[in-house]
Scaffold this motif. Structure first.
Motif, short mmCIF file in Angstrom:
data_model
loop_
_atom_site.label_atom_id
_atom_site.label_comp_id
_atom_site.label_asym_id
_atom_site.label_seq_id
_atom_site.Cartn_x
_atom_site.Cartn_y
_atom_site.Cartn_z
N VAL A 13 48.31 33.18 36.23
CA VAL A 13 48.45 33.57 37.20
C VAL A 13 49.26 33.42 37.68
O VAL A 13 49.13 33.00 37.87
CB VAL A 13 47.58 33.47 38.25
CG1 VAL A 13 47.26 33.96 38.60
CG2 VAL A 13 46.73 34.54 38.18
N PHE A 44 40.83 39.98 42.13
CA PHE A 44 41.54 40.71 41.37
C PHE A 44 40.02 41.08 39.72
O PHE A 44 38.80 40.50 40.73
CB PHE A 44 42.11 38.91 40.18
CG PHE A 44 40.96 38.10 40.05
CD1 PHE A 44 40.26 39.04 38.85
CD2 PHE A 44 40.79 37.41 40.45
CE1 PHE A 44 39.27 37.90 38.31
CE2 PHE A 44 40.01 36.41 39.85
CZ PHE A 44 39.41 36.71 38.55
N SER A 45 40.63 42.06 39.28
CA SER A 45 39.70 42.45 38.57
C SER A 45 40.85 42.44 37.21
O SER A 45 41.46 42.87 36.85
CB SER A 45 39.46 44.01 38.55
OG SER A 45 38.17 44.78 37.25
N GLN A 46 39.94 42.16 36.31
CA GLN A 46 40.04 41.13 34.67
C GLN A 46 39.16 41.99 33.73
O GLN A 46 38.02 42.05 33.23
CB GLN A 46 40.45 40.08 34.85
CG GLN A 46 40.76 39.63 33.62
CD GLN A 46 40.36 37.63 33.12
OE1 GLN A 46 40.47 36.81 34.15
NE2 GLN A 46 40.57 37.20 32.74
N SER A 58 35.67 39.79 37.87
CA SER A 58 36.27 40.16 38.74
C SER A 58 35.85 39.05 39.66
O SER A 58 35.28 38.07 39.29
CB SER A 58 35.67 41.10 39.27
OG SER A 58 34.23 41.27 39.51
N TRP A 71 40.71 29.98 41.04
CA TRP A 71 40.58 31.38 40.18
C TRP A 71 39.23 31.13 40.37
O TRP A 71 38.70 30.44 39.79
CB TRP A 71 40.89 31.54 38.84
CG TRP A 71 41.17 33.21 38.64
CD1 TRP A 71 40.75 33.75 38.19
CD2 TRP A 71 43.19 33.78 38.48
NE1 TRP A 71 40.65 34.63 37.44
CE2 TRP A 71 42.45 35.15 38.32
CE3 TRP A 71 43.88 33.21 39.82
CZ2 TRP A 71 43.43 35.84 38.54
CZ3 TRP A 71 44.32 34.16 39.96
CH2 TRP A 71 44.79 35.39 38.69
N TYR A 73 35.33 33.07 39.36
CA TYR A 73 34.47 34.54 39.05
C TYR A 73 33.67 34.45 39.22
O TYR A 73 32.75 33.71 39.61
CB TYR A 73 34.98 34.18 37.23
CG TYR A 73 36.34 34.41 36.98
CD1 TYR A 73 36.78 35.09 36.22
CD2 TYR A 73 37.00 33.15 36.48
CE1 TYR A 73 37.20 35.25 34.70
CE2 TYR A 73 37.99 33.28 35.87
CZ TYR A 73 38.55 34.14 35.62
OH TYR A 73 39.97 34.38 34.38
N THR A 175 45.02 41.20 27.54
CA THR A 175 44.77 41.15 29.38
C THR A 175 45.13 41.78 30.40
O THR A 175 46.28 41.83 30.47
CB THR A 175 44.65 39.91 29.84
OG1 THR A 175 44.24 38.66 29.47
CG2 THR A 175 43.78 39.80 31.59
N ILE A 177 44.80 43.10 34.54
CA ILE A 177 44.27 41.61 35.35
C ILE A 177 44.86 43.50 37.11
O ILE A 177 46.61 43.77 36.73
CB ILE A 177 45.28 40.84 36.39
CG1 ILE A 177 44.73 40.36 34.92
CG2 ILE A 177 44.74 40.29 37.01
CD1 ILE A 177 45.68 38.85 35.01
#
Length: 206
Positions: A13, A44-46, A58, A71, A73, A175, A177
């Motif tokens: 990231v 974020f949405s991953q 997310s 980070w 989640y 991936t 993001i």
């Protein structure tokens, strides 16, 4: 496998670096982002896709350059990843387990580390213009060495704002993001990136 995927994603990231020739809008936005943003926070949405399944998660993130990131989640599971400059801590709430590993100050093979290092992309990747889609201008970063963790990284900007990242790792996993509610001048201190394992959890070392 969940933790392994997260570590790979993460220790990658913060994508920012001065680049070579690319589309003027995307290059200028990335350079400005690198020069001006010492701290970054947002949501974020991953989505991670491989041959067997697709998983979407997310949460929120914080970055303080150089080298500090958090980070978190929140959906569909709770997991926290913290890079304190020396150690990366991964806390899996469901497993009541913390995994720690040495934090390499080079780009490594993940996005959070990239975003937390202003020069990582420029030193380890070749950058070029990669067109626009959905109002987002992209820069394509391809590794200079064959043993890099990613086949490519795409960084997308809407104007001067970081909007998206797309990554394909050496195993073919993809991936995507999306970033939102981005703040490039958050009030962050180094103490926010200290992590102490909760009592009663297992602590493992990589």
């Amino acid at each position: 496998m969940k933790s392994t995927a997260v570590i790979k994603f993460l220790t990658a990231v913060g994508l920012s670096a001065a680049m070579g020739l690319a589309q003027a809008g995307a290059v200028d936005a990335l350079k400005k982002f690198n020069n001006d943003a010492d701290g970054i926070s947002g949501r974020f949405s991953q989505t991670v896709k491989n041959k067997k399944k697709t998983q979407t998660t997310s949460g929120t993130f914080q970055i303080l350059r150089p080298g500090l990131f958090k980070w978190e989640y929140t959906k569909p599971y709770k997991q926290t990843i913290v890079g304190d400059g020396k150690t990366i801590w991964l806390y899996d709430v469901d497993l009541a387990q913390v995994t720690k590993s040495s934090q390499d100050q080079t780009i490594g093979d993940s996005p959070a580390a990239i975003l937390s290092n202003k020069t990582a992309l420029d030193s380890s990747y070749t950058l070029k213009e990669d067109g626009s889609a959905g109002g987002i201008d992209y820069v394509l970063a391809t590794p200079k060495k064959n043993n890099a963790g990613y086949q490519y990284i795409r960084i997308g900007f809407k104007g001067d704002n970081l909007a998206a990242m797309q990554l394909k790792d050496s195993f073919g996993n993809e991936t995507t993001i999306s970033f939102s509610a981005l703040n490039t001048k958050p009030n962050l201190s180094r103490s926010a990136f200290k992590f102490t394992p909760p009592k009663g959890v297992d602590v493992l070392s990589n």
